[in-house]
Scaffold this motif. Sequence first.
Motif, PDB file in Angstrom:
ATOM      1  N   TYR A 160      84.767   7.999 -30.238  1.00 15.82           N
ATOM      2  CA  TYR A 160      84.963   8.752 -31.476  1.00 15.82           C
ATOM      3  C   TYR A 160      86.234   8.300 -32.202  1.00 15.82           C
ATOM      4  O   TYR A 160      86.269   8.256 -33.432  1.00 15.82           O
ATOM      5  N   VAL A 202      89.582  14.179 -33.180  1.00 16.79           N
ATOM      6  CA  VAL A 202      89.321  13.555 -34.476  1.00 16.79           C
ATOM      7  C   VAL A 202      88.905  14.604 -35.500  1.00 16.79           C
ATOM      8  O   VAL A 202      89.390  14.616 -36.643  1.00 16.79           O
ATOM      9  N   GLN A 203      88.017  15.522 -35.108  1.00 13.78           N
ATOM     10  CA  GLN A 203      87.565  16.567 -36.016  1.00 13.78           C
ATOM     11  C   GLN A 203      88.704  17.461 -36.468  1.00 13.78           C
ATOM     12  O   GLN A 203      88.701  17.958 -37.608  1.00 13.78           O
ATOM     13  N   GLU A 204      89.684  17.668 -35.585  1.00 14.91           N
ATOM     14  CA  GLU A 204      90.836  18.496 -35.938  1.00 14.91           C
ATOM     15  C   GLU A 204      91.906  17.718 -36.693  1.00 14.91           C
ATOM     16  O   GLU A 204      93.002  18.233 -36.934  1.00 14.91           O
ATOM     17  N   GLY A 205      91.586  16.487 -37.057  1.00 12.46           N
ATOM     18  CA  GLY A 205      92.428  15.740 -37.988  1.00 12.46           C
ATOM     19  C   GLY A 205      93.534  14.920 -37.379  1.00 12.46           C
ATOM     20  O   GLY A 205      94.463  14.514 -38.092  1.00 12.46           O
ATOM     21  N   ALA A 261      86.707   6.365 -35.939  1.00 15.81           N
ATOM     22  CA  ALA A 261      87.627   6.828 -36.978  1.00 15.81           C
ATOM     23  C   ALA A 261      88.644   5.760 -37.379  1.00 15.81           C
ATOM     24  O   ALA A 261      89.076   5.719 -38.535  1.00 15.81           O
ATOM     25  N   GLU A 267      86.291  13.528 -29.637  1.00 14.48           N
ATOM     26  CA  GLU A 267      85.642  13.921 -30.884  1.00 14.48           C
ATOM     27  C   GLU A 267      86.353  15.121 -31.499  1.00 14.48           C
ATOM     28  O   GLU A 267      86.585  15.154 -32.721  1.00 14.48           O
ATOM     29  N   VAL A 268      86.713  16.091 -30.660  1.00 21.15           N
ATOM     30  CA  VAL A 268      87.365  17.296 -31.180  1.00 21.15           C
ATOM     31  C   VAL A 268      88.728  16.955 -31.781  1.00 21.15           C
ATOM     32  O   VAL A 268      89.105  17.468 -32.840  1.00 21.15           O
TER      33      VAL A 268
END
Length: 386
Positions: free
Chosen positions: A337, A146-149, A341, A143-144
Amino acid sequence: MPVINSIAALAPEMKTWRRHLHAHPELNFDCHQTAAFITERLKAFGITDIHGGIATSGIVAIIDSGVPGPTIGLRADIDALPILEATGAAHASTIPGKMHACGHDGHTTMLLGAAKYLAETRNFKGRVALIFQPAEEDGGGGEVMVQEGAMDRFDIERVFAIHNVPGAPEGAFFTTPGPIMAAVDTVTVDITGKGGHGAYPQETIDPIPPAIAIAQAFGTIVSRNNRSLDDLVVSVTQIHSGTASNVTPDTAMLNGTVRTFDPVVQDMVERRMQEIVAGHAAAFNVEAKLTYERGYPATINDPDQTAFAVQVAREVVGDAAVVDDASKEMGAEDFAYMLQARPGAYLFLGAGEGAGLHHPQFDFNDDIAPIGASLFARLVETANPA
């Protein structure tokens, strides 16, 4: 299109990498030495486009074919578990209380093997994004990332991952379209009563009877509130209260896990737990608080990408060694996650006989590493043929 010869020839070297990783496990996001080892290997393969520090110690490395085309992502998890190893192997963990008990050392090795082959041949169009992810076991590193792009930054179009399965036929692949791993939620109930002498219960408000009653009532959510065709697991795994045989405690705590595939079922479980806890608090004259923490979502394979991965797997190991309608598993996986995406697929790779995952005597079967590496490589070459 069987196991790639040049990858099969890498088997002794891959075993050396894997056993080094096994001897030096790291937990959660703190996988810096592991990341350094991976980076060293990637540079030795001639890969220079390496991006570290994603999700603290994660890596995305790019192999560019030099021919325009899409980017395909291949993911391996790199973290270990807080378990005291009991294998007695020469390459056993050198860090007491930490070990690779889930085969992430093997997953990393498979991706490194594919990376070496793909960097040498570059027999594909577009690019490969090699994703080395920390904190799968705890923390949600996927998840992290993905969150960090990671998916957007590297323009990843689709993504794939493999997990070994001890007890399943060695070298066989298993997957299914749609849900393959469950969502995992954590439940905690804190109960407050009034402590006192065990000989005078009328002067106390005992928190233990409501704790037991709540645990039993939670079980009825599966048997009486859920449609029998909908997959659901509710397990109370801890009850803690009291310190002595003659003392009624002030508090009790119970804890457990919920596994689902359908968000509607997940919502129902949380609602019923709130109702059960509130009702029992009133009935037993205690204070009770439910904490319901939603964890990893269900891992859901894209049907088209799963069909594609199955086709490639059959070319690598043969039709008889590929199961394309495997049963869903109630375990959880934060590759979910990445699949939220981007479309992709998650596959299991049979490891043969041996101790199960998360067991102190587990050790990854080095013989399957070239098979997993070959699938990773063939996914790229088949998806984006030169």
